[in-house]
Design a protein around this motif. Structure first.
Motif, mmCIF file in Angstrom:
data_model
loop_
_atom_site.group_PDB
_atom_site.id
_atom_site.type_symbol
_atom_site.label_atom_id
_atom_site.label_comp_id
_atom_site.label_asym_id
_atom_site.label_seq_id
_atom_site.Cartn_x
_atom_site.Cartn_y
_atom_site.Cartn_z
ATOM 1 N N GLU A 1 168.081 52.131 -2.191
ATOM 2 C CA GLU A 1 168.057 52.288 -0.736
ATOM 3 C C GLU A 1 169.401 52.723 -0.155
ATOM 4 O O GLU A 1 169.450 53.453 0.834
ATOM 5 C CB GLU A 1 167.580 51.001 -0.049
ATOM 6 C CG GLU A 1 168.437 49.771 -0.293
ATOM 7 C CD GLU A 1 167.885 48.546 0.426
ATOM 8 O OE1 GLU A 1 167.126 48.708 1.399
ATOM 9 O OE2 GLU A 1 168.220 47.425 0.013
ATOM 10 N N HIS A 2 170.516 52.295 -0.764
ATOM 11 C CA HIS A 2 171.815 52.710 -0.257
ATOM 12 C C HIS A 2 172.026 54.212 -0.471
ATOM 13 O O HIS A 2 172.697 54.870 0.332
ATOM 14 C CB HIS A 2 172.933 51.917 -0.933
ATOM 15 C CG HIS A 2 173.033 50.502 -0.463
ATOM 16 N ND1 HIS A 2 172.117 49.535 -0.820
ATOM 17 C CD2 HIS A 2 173.928 49.888 0.352
ATOM 18 C CE1 HIS A 2 172.446 48.392 -0.245
ATOM 19 N NE2 HIS A 2 173.531 48.579 0.469
ATOM 20 N N SER B 1 168.982 56.235 1.921
ATOM 21 C CA SER B 1 168.900 56.025 3.375
ATOM 22 C C SER B 1 169.523 57.165 4.177
ATOM 23 O O SER B 1 169.019 57.538 5.241
ATOM 24 C CB SER B 1 169.545 54.693 3.756
ATOM 25 O OG SER B 1 168.760 53.611 3.286
ATOM 26 N N ALA B 2 170.624 57.743 3.682
ATOM 27 C CA ALA B 2 171.276 58.825 4.415
ATOM 28 C C ALA B 2 170.336 60.015 4.585
ATOM 29 O O ALA B 2 170.253 60.614 5.671
ATOM 30 C CB ALA B 2 172.551 59.253 3.689
ATOM 31 N N ILE C 1 167.700 59.162 7.195
ATOM 32 C CA ILE C 1 168.258 59.274 8.545
ATOM 33 C C ILE C 1 168.301 60.736 8.979
ATOM 34 O O ILE C 1 167.992 61.066 10.142
ATOM 35 C CB ILE C 1 169.666 58.645 8.611
ATOM 36 C CG1 ILE C 1 169.607 57.142 8.307
ATOM 37 C CG2 ILE C 1 170.302 58.890 9.980
ATOM 38 C CD1 ILE C 1 168.743 56.336 9.248
ATOM 39 N N PHE D 1 168.547 47.434 5.371
ATOM 40 C CA PHE D 1 169.621 48.427 5.339
ATOM 41 C C PHE D 1 169.211 49.693 6.089
ATOM 42 O O PHE D 1 169.978 50.222 6.908
ATOM 43 C CB PHE D 1 169.992 48.762 3.887
ATOM 44 C CG PHE D 1 171.143 49.721 3.765
ATOM 45 C CD1 PHE D 1 172.449 49.279 3.910
ATOM 46 C CD2 PHE D 1 170.920 51.073 3.517
ATOM 47 C CE1 PHE D 1 173.519 50.158 3.811
ATOM 48 C CE2 PHE D 1 171.978 51.954 3.416
ATOM 49 C CZ PHE D 1 173.281 51.502 3.564
ATOM 50 N N LEU D 2 167.987 50.176 5.835
ATOM 51 C CA LEU D 2 167.521 51.392 6.502
ATOM 52 C C LEU D 2 167.390 51.176 8.007
ATOM 53 O O LEU D 2 167.786 52.043 8.802
ATOM 54 C CB LEU D 2 166.182 51.834 5.914
ATOM 55 C CG LEU D 2 165.565 53.087 6.543
ATOM 56 C CD1 LEU D 2 166.490 54.286 6.384
ATOM 57 C CD2 LEU D 2 164.199 53.389 5.924
ATOM 58 N N ARG E 1 169.056 49.062 9.862
ATOM 59 C CA ARG E 1 170.411 48.984 10.421
ATOM 60 C C ARG E 1 171.011 50.375 10.599
ATOM 61 O O ARG E 1 171.599 50.688 11.651
ATOM 62 C CB ARG E 1 171.304 48.150 9.520
ATOM 63 C CG ARG E 1 172.709 47.919 10.093
ATOM 64 C CD ARG E 1 173.600 47.194 9.117
ATOM 65 N NE ARG E 1 173.924 48.037 7.964
ATOM 66 C CZ ARG E 1 174.659 47.621 6.924
ATOM 67 N NH1 ARG E 1 175.102 46.371 6.897
ATOM 68 N NH2 ARG E 1 174.923 48.439 5.924
ATOM 69 N N GLU E 2 170.854 51.234 9.579
ATOM 70 C CA GLU E 2 171.409 52.582 9.668
ATOM 71 C C GLU E 2 170.708 53.402 10.746
ATOM 72 O O GLU E 2 171.344 54.203 11.448
ATOM 73 C CB GLU E 2 171.290 53.281 8.307
ATOM 74 C CG GLU E 2 172.118 52.630 7.203
ATOM 75 C CD GLU E 2 173.580 52.526 7.579
ATOM 76 O OE1 GLU E 2 174.222 53.575 7.764
ATOM 77 O OE2 GLU E 2 174.084 51.373 7.687
ATOM 78 N N ALA E 3 169.401 53.208 10.899
ATOM 79 C CA ALA E 3 168.662 53.919 11.936
ATOM 80 C C ALA E 3 169.114 53.486 13.326
ATOM 81 O O ALA E 3 169.318 54.318 14.223
ATOM 82 C CB ALA E 3 167.156 53.689 11.759
ATOM 83 N N ARG F 1 172.007 52.227 14.137
ATOM 84 C CA ARG F 1 173.363 52.749 14.336
ATOM 85 C C ARG F 1 173.347 54.223 14.731
ATOM 86 O O ARG F 1 174.222 54.689 15.467
ATOM 87 C CB ARG F 1 174.184 52.568 13.059
ATOM 88 C CG ARG F 1 174.628 51.133 12.807
ATOM 89 C CD ARG F 1 175.390 51.025 11.490
ATOM 90 N NE ARG F 1 175.949 49.680 11.300
ATOM 91 C CZ ARG F 1 176.588 49.286 10.203
ATOM 92 N NH1 ARG F 1 176.738 50.136 9.183
ATOM 93 N NH2 ARG F 1 177.062 48.065 10.113
ATOM 94 N N ALA F 2 172.347 54.951 14.223
ATOM 95 C CA ALA F 2 172.249 56.378 14.526
ATOM 96 C C ALA F 2 171.506 56.647 15.831
ATOM 97 O O ALA F 2 171.314 57.811 16.213
ATOM 98 C CB ALA F 2 171.546 57.100 13.377
#
Length: 227
Positions: A60-61, A64-65, A68, A94-95, A97-99, A101-102
């Motif tokens: 996933e790390h 995920s990019a 996104i 994790f996904l 959180r990144e979403a 943040r974006a």
């Protein structure tokens, strides 16, 4: 900009799949799955013909990019796990959180998760509870248990059939043999069962009956008036 949908899937009975979940999976540009082989059976059952991409705790790390980027480009992405609600002892945090943040919209659908029916059917107070999920297998396990010794809320744990007896015996050591508990297995499946009683009684049951299936263990909180 697209939307990231977090979609619960059945923990047992296929009838627990919601109509909205089926629609979202059919409309999504891509479906992220914890195990594409497992999820392909689910999608086939509901005649959902969408592209599956692997997204699990081991990758996933790294993935995920790219997800996104898809979302920022306007695609609709749905995330599912093997069973239950993603993010609850499954990949997803994790996904999400990144979403967030974006600046991407995240919608989580209500739906199946194992611990809620186990908690409600346990007969133990469920107005206040703490969800502990899986305990650390080795390092930090005793520290985590000792930290919960005086927890007054009902506690909820996940455990595999291979470790459930050992875990229950550790609960006896930390919480005492008279603490009320419920061990629920195979939730929403044909052989669903809840074993209720004191921790000592629940241990005795599984010493005589081999544990089978995935477990949710619900343990009463500490009564400080009795200490």
């Amino acid at each position: 900009m697209g939307i990231l949908y977090i979609v619960p899937t059945p923990v047992g009975n296929m009838e627990d799949m919601t109509l909205r979940a089926i629609r979202i999976l059919k409309e999504a540009d891509v479906v992220l799955a914890e195990d594409t082989r497992t999820s392909s059976h689910l999608l086939k059952h509901f005649d959902i013909q969408q592209r599956l991409l692997s997204h699990h705790k081991f990758n996933e790390h790294g993935t995920s990019a790219a997800v996104i980027e898809r979302l920022l480009a306007g695609q609709t992405v749905a995330l599912i796990s093997d069973a239950g609600t993603p993010g609850i002892s499954d990949p997803g945090f994790f996904l999400v959180r990144e979403a967030v943040r974006a600046g991407i919209e995240v919608q989580t659908l209500p739906g199946a998760t194992a611990f809620v029916p186990a908690l409600v059917s346990s007969g133990l107070p469920c107005d206040r509870f703490c969800f502990e999920g899986f305990l650390p297998q080795k390092k930090g396990r005793q520290t985590r248990l000792q930290a919960l010794a005086d927890e007054t809320r009902t506690m909820v744990f996940y455990e595999s059939p291979y470790r459930v007896l050992k875990t229950l015996q550790q609960f006896v050591e930390v919480f005492g043999p008279d603490r009320q508990a419920s061990a629920c297995r195979e939730i929403s499946k044909v052989h669903e069962e809840s074993v209720r009683g004191t921790l000592a009684e629940v241990v005795a049951h599984f010493l005589e009956h081999e544990p089978r299936g995935e477990f949710v263990i619900v343990v009463a909180g500490c009564d400080l008036n009795k200490k």
